[in-house]
Design a protein around this motif. Structure first.
Motif, PDB file in Angstrom:
ATOM      1  N   LEU A  38     -13.928  -2.650  70.928  1.00 56.35           N
ATOM      2  CA  LEU A  38     -14.423  -1.771  69.867  1.00 56.35           C
ATOM      3  C   LEU A  38     -14.400  -0.300  70.290  1.00 56.35           C
ATOM      4  O   LEU A  38     -14.016   0.566  69.505  1.00 56.35           O
ATOM      5  CB  LEU A  38     -15.830  -2.193  69.447  1.00 56.35           C
ATOM      6  CG  LEU A  38     -16.409  -1.476  68.242  1.00 56.35           C
ATOM      7  CD1 LEU A  38     -15.535  -1.655  67.017  1.00 56.35           C
ATOM      8  CD2 LEU A  38     -17.819  -1.989  67.961  1.00 56.35           C
ATOM      9  N   LYS A  39     -14.794  -0.006  71.514  1.00 53.55           N
ATOM     10  CA  LYS A  39     -14.821   1.392  71.967  1.00 53.55           C
ATOM     11  C   LYS A  39     -13.426   2.009  71.904  1.00 53.55           C
ATOM     12  O   LYS A  39     -13.275   3.164  71.508  1.00 53.55           O
ATOM     13  CB  LYS A  39     -15.383   1.507  73.377  1.00 53.55           C
ATOM     14  CG  LYS A  39     -15.439   2.949  73.848  1.00 53.55           C
ATOM     15  CD  LYS A  39     -16.443   3.168  74.917  1.00 53.55           C
ATOM     16  CE  LYS A  39     -16.532   4.646  75.233  1.00 53.55           C
ATOM     17  NZ  LYS A  39     -17.849   5.069  75.563  1.00 53.55           N
ATOM     18  N   GLN A  86     -10.916   0.965  69.911  1.00 53.81           N
ATOM     19  CA  GLN A  86     -10.572   1.082  68.479  1.00 53.81           C
ATOM     20  C   GLN A  86     -11.208   2.312  67.858  1.00 53.81           C
ATOM     21  O   GLN A  86     -10.568   3.047  67.106  1.00 53.81           O
ATOM     22  CB  GLN A  86     -11.055  -0.150  67.719  1.00 53.81           C
ATOM     23  CG  GLN A  86     -10.270  -1.406  67.975  1.00 53.81           C
ATOM     24  CD  GLN A  86     -10.847  -2.559  67.176  1.00 53.81           C
ATOM     25  OE1 GLN A  86     -11.088  -2.433  65.981  1.00 53.81           O
ATOM     26  NE2 GLN A  86     -11.085  -3.674  67.842  1.00 53.81           N
ATOM     27  N   GLN A  87     -12.493   2.524  68.155  1.00 54.37           N
ATOM     28  CA  GLN A  87     -13.219   3.637  67.544  1.00 54.37           C
ATOM     29  C   GLN A  87     -12.741   4.987  68.064  1.00 54.37           C
ATOM     30  O   GLN A  87     -12.755   5.977  67.334  1.00 54.37           O
ATOM     31  CB  GLN A  87     -14.718   3.474  67.782  1.00 54.37           C
ATOM     32  CG  GLN A  87     -15.312   2.318  67.019  1.00 54.37           C
ATOM     33  CD  GLN A  87     -16.775   2.072  67.376  1.00 54.37           C
ATOM     34  OE1 GLN A  87     -17.255   2.424  68.447  1.00 54.37           O
ATOM     35  NE2 GLN A  87     -17.492   1.439  66.453  1.00 54.37           N
ATOM     36  N   ASN A 119     -12.852  12.449  74.264  1.00 57.75           N
ATOM     37  CA  ASN A 119     -13.511  12.784  72.989  1.00 57.75           C
ATOM     38  C   ASN A 119     -14.246  14.112  73.085  1.00 57.75           C
ATOM     39  O   ASN A 119     -14.152  14.947  72.181  1.00 57.75           O
ATOM     40  CB  ASN A 119     -14.484  11.675  72.583  1.00 57.75           C
ATOM     41  CG  ASN A 119     -13.793  10.504  71.947  1.00 57.75           C
ATOM     42  OD1 ASN A 119     -12.761  10.645  71.312  1.00 57.75           O
ATOM     43  ND2 ASN A 119     -14.368   9.333  72.129  1.00 57.75           N
TER      44      ASN A 119
END
Length: 131
Positions: A107-108, A110-111, A88
């Motif tokens: 979640l990490k 997915q985000q 990122n």
């Protein structure tokens, strides 16, 4: 002239089968690619966490796409999380792969994922070619 895709496949050595399945998919495809991953048979020569972070950063740097096998995240979140954060920070495309039969994705992952694909070669290859 065909495009060369520079890839980093995030994985844990305890999950070598999944890693080598993905590498096999890539090898059997018509993609021209370079693999900047760190497989168990070619480990980095580091002795500290800081050294490993630096080495992983250097492996991710030339990659244009980082591939995350989402099923490993829970057990190896420290290092996979680091790789996601570095990808990122560097503005890399992240393709998440949802392992066969897995309903829940961390979640990490997915985000962070630019795109999530299913556990099959054509989905992964198609996603790589889009970026």
């Amino acid at each position: 002239m065909p495009r060369t895709y520079n890839l980093f496949i995030s994985h844990a050595w305890q999950y070598n089968d999944d890693y080598y399945t993905v590498v096999n998919w890539l090898s059997q495809s018509s993609l021209d690619y370079r693999n900047y991953s760190v497989p168990q048979h070619d480990p980095l020569d580091v002795r500290t966490n800081a050294g490993l972070e630096n080495a992983l950063t250097n492996q991710i740097k030339p990659a244009s796409i980082v591939i995350i096998i989402a099923g490993m995240y829970d057990a190896y979140s420290k290092w996979i999380g680091y790789e996601i954060d570095e990808a990122n920070r560097m503005g890399k495309t992240i393709i998440g792969i949802r392992p066969w039969g897995q309903q829940r994705i961390p979640l990490k992952v997915q985000q962070a994922a630019t795109e999530m694909v299913g556990w099959n070669s054509s989905s992964l290859i198609d996603a790589i070619m889009r970026y």
